[in-house]
Design an enzyme around this catalytic site. Structure first.
Site, mmCIF file in Angstrom:
data_model
loop_
_atom_site.group_PDB
_atom_site.id
_atom_site.type_symbol
_atom_site.label_atom_id
_atom_site.label_comp_id
_atom_site.label_asym_id
_atom_site.label_seq_id
_atom_site.Cartn_x
_atom_site.Cartn_y
_atom_site.Cartn_z
ATOM 1 N N SER A 143 0.898 -1.067 -0.116
ATOM 2 C CA SER A 143 -0.552 -0.198 -0.198
ATOM 3 C C SER A 143 0.628 0.929 -0.214
ATOM 4 O O SER A 143 1.937 0.977 0.889
ATOM 5 C CB SER A 143 -0.477 0.454 1.383
ATOM 6 O OG SER A 143 -1.174 1.174 1.618
ATOM 7 N N TYR A 156 -1.866 -0.676 10.208
ATOM 8 C CA TYR A 156 -1.951 -1.301 8.825
ATOM 9 C C TYR A 156 -0.572 -0.974 8.181
ATOM 10 O O TYR A 156 -0.331 -1.152 7.851
ATOM 11 C CB TYR A 156 -3.304 0.034 8.600
ATOM 12 C CG TYR A 156 -3.508 -0.486 6.938
ATOM 13 C CD1 TYR A 156 -4.127 -2.179 6.961
ATOM 14 C CD2 TYR A 156 -2.983 0.746 6.139
ATOM 15 C CE1 TYR A 156 -4.504 -2.192 5.332
ATOM 16 C CE2 TYR A 156 -3.282 0.318 4.951
ATOM 17 C CZ TYR A 156 -3.872 -1.201 4.317
ATOM 18 O OH TYR A 156 -4.132 -1.150 2.945
#
Ligand SMILES: NC(=O)c1ccc[n+]([C@@H]2O[C@H](COP(=O)([O-])OP(=O)(O)OC[C@H]3O[C@@H](n4cnc5c(N)ncnc54)[C@H](OP(=O)(O)O)[C@@H]3O)[C@@H](O)[C@H]2O)c1
Length: 248
Positions: A143, A156
């Site tokens: 990501s 995350y």
């Protein structure tokens, strides 16, 4: 002319929605045999049915990537059905962002289990076959959060940094086996991912952000096609892309 995708056997985790689903559709359209894993069996079964109905090759297998034996069963099913595994796309993930002070410890555990251990289980399941074949390709999904950290995204982002570290280590180790390794780091893409946010403040912020900037999921699928379709002696190791409007 070969697109280097037609006839390839591709296992995709998290294929029931979002990036995984879009990738299954595009790779199937390019002639790949796709093996779909996710927990929502109705979704992957319907998708497999749709793809085979259109003349493609697809199978669906209920898979929770936090269970290593289920990930092994998914990859074994691909090899049993199609004789080999060419590409393992470790895509399943979730993003329940919240400030650390909210102490959402169960969500920290969940992200570590799915986003990191799920990827490791995918590597463990596919690597022995690829070593034996002396060919293969891992595509791991990180990501922008694998590059940048902000308030609310610490855990995350940590999991997505870990995916990049694992992918780089894997890349170096699998050279003797002619295996390619790609890590793809998307920015905001319109999927069900924001639904995994339970903290009301973070959910509100993320929904607004996605509504403003997110781009369609086939942006990711095209990045997969780009990496796969290179000649076998070209290993695209990292792709980082964002919506043109995304600043962070
Ligand atoms: N969308 C974005 O903006 C974005 C940006 C950067 C990175 N990513 C990454 O892209 C990947 C795919 O996410 P998405 O955006 O496509 O979101 P999504 O639409 O929510 O899809 C997530 C997928 O992961 C699967 N999944 C979740 N937990 C699982 C488990 N325990 N076992 C097996 N599958 C599981 C879900 O399937 P089931 O619920 O059916 O199991 C679903 O298919 C994730 O790794 C995410 O971190 C997304």
């Amino acid at each position: 002319m070969s697109n280097n995708i037609e006839g390839k056997v591709v296992v995709i985790t998290g294929a029931s929605s979002g990036l995984g689903e879009a990738t299954a559709r595009l790779l199937s359209a390019h002639g790949a045999s796709v093996v779909l894993g996710a927990r929502r069996h109705d979704r992957i079964r319907a998708l497999a049915g749709e793809l085979t109905g259109g003349g493609g090759k697809a199978i669906a297998m209920t898979t929770d990537v936090t269970h290593r034996e289920q990930v092994k069963r998914l990859v074994d099913a691909a090899v049993q059905a199609y004789g080999r595994i060419d590409v393992m796309i470790n895509n399943a993930g979730l993003m329940p962002q919240a400030l650390l002070e909210r102490l959402k410890i169960d969500e920290w555990d969940r992200m570590i289990d799915v986003n990191i251990k799920g990827v490791l289980y995918g590597i463990a399941a596919a690597l022995p076959y690829m070593k034996q074949q002396k060919a293969g390709h891992f595509i791991n999904v990180s990501s922008v959060a694998g590059h940048k950290v902000g308030p609310g995204s610490a855990v995350y982002a940590a999991t997505k940094h870990a995916v990049r570290a694992l992918s780089e280590g894997l890349r170096q180790e699998v050279k003797p086996y002619n295996i390619r390794t790609t890590v793809i780091s998307p920015g905001a893409v319109a999927t069900e991912l924001p639904d995994s946010v339970t903290d009301p403040d973070a959910a509100d912020r993320i929904r607004k952000f996605y509504a403003e900037v997110a781009i369609p999921a086939d942006s990711f699928a095209r990045a997969v096609v780009f990496a796969m379709s290179q000649p076998e002696d070209v290993d695209v190791n990292e792709i980082l892309f964002r919506p043109t409007r995304q600043e962070l």
